[in-house]
Write a protein that holds these residues in place. Structure first.
Motif, PDB file in Angstrom:
ATOM      1  N   THR A 208      46.772  37.826  47.808  1.00  0.00           N
ATOM      2  CA  THR A 208      45.708  37.751  46.808  1.00  0.00           C
ATOM      3  C   THR A 208      46.193  38.402  45.521  1.00  0.00           C
ATOM      4  O   THR A 208      46.738  39.498  45.546  1.00  0.00           O
ATOM      5  CB  THR A 208      44.445  38.484  47.318  1.00  0.00           C
ATOM      6  OG1 THR A 208      44.143  38.002  48.621  1.00  0.00           O
ATOM      7  CG2 THR A 208      43.264  38.233  46.408  1.00  0.00           C
ATOM      8  N   SER A 209      45.982  37.725  44.390  1.00  0.00           N
ATOM      9  CA  SER A 209      46.440  38.274  43.113  1.00  0.00           C
ATOM     10  C   SER A 209      45.590  39.476  42.722  1.00  0.00           C
ATOM     11  O   SER A 209      44.454  39.629  43.171  1.00  0.00           O
ATOM     12  CB  SER A 209      46.330  37.211  42.021  1.00  0.00           C
ATOM     13  OG  SER A 209      44.961  36.979  41.712  1.00  0.00           O
ATOM     14  N   ILE A 210      46.171  40.311  41.871  1.00  0.00           N
ATOM     15  CA  ILE A 210      45.441  41.484  41.364  1.00  0.00           C
ATOM     16  C   ILE A 210      44.168  41.034  40.635  1.00  0.00           C
ATOM     17  O   ILE A 210      43.117  41.656  40.764  1.00  0.00           O
ATOM     18  CB  ILE A 210      46.354  42.327  40.431  1.00  0.00           C
ATOM     19  CG1 ILE A 210      47.377  43.101  41.275  1.00  0.00           C
ATOM     20  CG2 ILE A 210      45.541  43.297  39.593  1.00  0.00           C
ATOM     21  CD1 ILE A 210      46.801  44.148  42.214  1.00  0.00           C
ATOM     22  N   GLU A 211      44.263  39.925  39.904  1.00  0.00           N
ATOM     23  CA  GLU A 211      43.080  39.422  39.173  1.00  0.00           C
ATOM     24  C   GLU A 211      41.953  39.065  40.145  1.00  0.00           C
ATOM     25  O   GLU A 211      40.783  39.405  39.917  1.00  0.00           O
ATOM     26  CB  GLU A 211      43.440  38.193  38.332  1.00  0.00           C
ATOM     27  CG  GLU A 211      44.393  38.450  37.175  1.00  0.00           C
ATOM     28  CD  GLU A 211      45.843  38.665  37.610  1.00  0.00           C
ATOM     29  OE1 GLU A 211      46.596  39.285  36.828  1.00  0.00           O
ATOM     30  OE2 GLU A 211      46.209  38.237  38.727  1.00  0.00           O
ATOM     31  N   ALA A 212      42.329  38.392  41.236  1.00  0.00           N
ATOM     32  CA  ALA A 212      41.315  38.000  42.226  1.00  0.00           C
ATOM     33  C   ALA A 212      40.723  39.225  42.917  1.00  0.00           C
ATOM     34  O   ALA A 212      39.516  39.294  43.170  1.00  0.00           O
ATOM     35  CB  ALA A 212      41.933  37.060  43.259  1.00  0.00           C
TER      36      ALA A 212
ATOM     37  N   ARG B 166      47.159  45.720  49.249  1.00  0.00           N
ATOM     38  CA  ARG B 166      48.146  44.822  49.866  1.00  0.00           C
ATOM     39  C   ARG B 166      47.503  43.913  50.908  1.00  0.00           C
ATOM     40  O   ARG B 166      47.908  42.770  51.080  1.00  0.00           O
ATOM     41  CB  ARG B 166      49.267  45.655  50.490  1.00  0.00           C
ATOM     42  CG  ARG B 166      50.480  44.860  50.925  1.00  0.00           C
ATOM     43  CD  ARG B 166      51.650  45.758  51.283  1.00  0.00           C
ATOM     44  NE  ARG B 166      51.406  46.568  52.454  1.00  0.00           N
ATOM     45  CZ  ARG B 166      51.257  47.891  52.464  1.00  0.00           C
ATOM     46  NH1 ARG B 166      51.327  48.575  51.330  1.00  0.00           N
ATOM     47  NH2 ARG B 166      51.033  48.552  53.580  1.00  0.00           N
ATOM     48  N   VAL B 167      46.484  44.434  51.610  1.00  0.00           N
ATOM     49  CA  VAL B 167      45.823  43.614  52.642  1.00  0.00           C
ATOM     50  C   VAL B 167      44.500  43.016  52.147  1.00  0.00           C
ATOM     51  O   VAL B 167      43.711  42.485  52.928  1.00  0.00           O
ATOM     52  CB  VAL B 167      45.605  44.415  53.954  1.00  0.00           C
ATOM     53  CG1 VAL B 167      46.947  44.780  54.572  1.00  0.00           C
ATOM     54  CG2 VAL B 167      44.729  45.649  53.742  1.00  0.00           C
ATOM     55  N   GLY B 168      44.259  43.091  50.833  1.00  0.00           N
ATOM     56  CA  GLY B 168      43.113  42.383  50.261  1.00  0.00           C
ATOM     57  C   GLY B 168      41.782  43.098  50.317  1.00  0.00           C
ATOM     58  O   GLY B 168      40.737  42.479  50.118  1.00  0.00           O
ATOM     59  N   ALA B 169      41.785  44.429  50.562  1.00  0.00           N
ATOM     60  CA  ALA B 169      40.537  45.199  50.559  1.00  0.00           C
ATOM     61  C   ALA B 169      40.243  45.706  49.152  1.00  0.00           C
ATOM     62  O   ALA B 169      41.163  45.977  48.378  1.00  0.00           O
ATOM     63  CB  ALA B 169      40.627  46.366  51.531  1.00  0.00           C
TER      64      ALA B 169
ATOM     65  N   GLY C 203      44.991  48.411  38.507  1.00  0.00           N
ATOM     66  CA  GLY C 203      44.247  47.371  37.805  1.00  0.00           C
ATOM     67  C   GLY C 203      43.068  46.804  38.571  1.00  0.00           C
ATOM     68  O   GLY C 203      42.569  45.728  38.233  1.00  0.00           O
ATOM     69  N   VAL C 204      42.608  47.529  39.609  1.00  0.00           N
ATOM     70  CA  VAL C 204      41.448  47.087  40.399  1.00  0.00           C
ATOM     71  C   VAL C 204      40.470  48.242  40.507  1.00  0.00           C
ATOM     72  O   VAL C 204      40.851  49.345  40.905  1.00  0.00           O
ATOM     73  CB  VAL C 204      41.873  46.636  41.820  1.00  0.00           C
ATOM     74  CG1 VAL C 204      40.649  46.207  42.631  1.00  0.00           C
ATOM     75  CG2 VAL C 204      42.887  45.506  41.760  1.00  0.00           C
TER      76      VAL C 204
END
Length: 255
Positions: free
Chosen positions: A4-8, A108-111, A148-149
């Motif tokens: 998953t991208s950082i933007e997503a 890294r795992v999308g959390a 960035g999240v």
């Protein structure tokens, strides 16, 4: 696993944050694997939290950091591969790892969210001082900002769970402790435990951020939390426990 991208991820984190509305609480069913996550999403829930206790139980390890951060991330990756909703993760007291490593692992795992508690399991279960806990929250916020999240930080205190100190001023101490975490960059506050309505109303009215209440999913009235000012509801180990009771009834017919 960086699928998953950082933007997503940033978008998912913002979605999760916006769901927190005091008086109109978001319900984040506490899940522990891809099966339970899919069950919750199919039932209509738009965000989830992954509980350390049910995950540990599901992999045969004790709660309170009996599993490793890698054990947890392996499971979270399976969940985020299965469902496309914002996922928050209970990272217990941080597994003794630096904030940067915790945030990097979760992303890294999308959390896009986390619970962090103030009991340090790796150090004889001592309670962090309020300043120490706030510093950890601040470090997690800084690490998330660098990545960035806006990872949604649910700062938890175990004062009630541990029945720490004198009961007479416990609510005052919990409020002071969580207010410090709020100042340090938390997004929601989790005074873990079952509270009577007056205590819950006091917590939600005196704290500056949405308050997370724990619910017994098979017993509590879903409509009872909003009027008390709650902003977030999760189930801790209680959904898995309720399913276990039902499973035992079914299996008992055959054993």
């Amino acid at each position: 696993m960086s699928h998953t991208s950082i933007e997503a991820l940033a978008e998912k984190a913002n979605t999760l944050l916006e769901l927190h509305k005091p008086g109109d609480p978001v319900v984040l069913p506490t899940v522990w694997d891809a099966w339970s996550a899919a069950l919750a999403v199919d039932a209509g829930f738009t965000a989830l939290t992954v509980g350390s206790h049910p995950v540990a139980d599901s992999i045969g390890k004790p709660d309170n950091e009996g599993m490793s951060f890698d054990d947890l991330l392996t499971r979270v990756a399976q969940i985020t591969d299965k469902v496309d909703v914002p996922v928050s993760v209970d990272i217990e007291s941080g597994y003794g790892l630096p904030a940067e490593e915790l945030i990097a692992g979760l992303l890294r795992v999308g959390a896009v969210g986390l619970n962090i508690e103030d009991t340090v399991h790796s150090e004889e279960k001592r309670l962090r001082s309020s300043g120490e806990h706030a510093a950890l929250v601040g470090a997690l916020r800084a690490a998330a900002d660098s990545a960035g999240v806006h990872v949604v930080i649910n700062a938890r205190t175990d004062l009630f769970l541990r029945q720490d100190g004198d009961e007479a001023d416990r609510v005052d101490r919990a409020i002071a402790r969580m207010a410090e975490a709020a100042e340090a960059g938390a997004d929601s506050l989790y005074p873990v435990g079952r509270h009577d309505p007056d205590t819950l109303r006091r917590l939600t009215s005196e704290l500056p951020l949405p308050v997370n209440a724990i619910a017994l999913p098979q017993e509590d009235d879903p409509a009872s939390f909003g009027p008390l000012g709650v902003g977030r509801i999760s189930f801790g180990p209680f959904l898995q426990a309720a399913l276990a009771v039902r499973a035992q009834e079914i299996l008992g017919r055959w054993s």
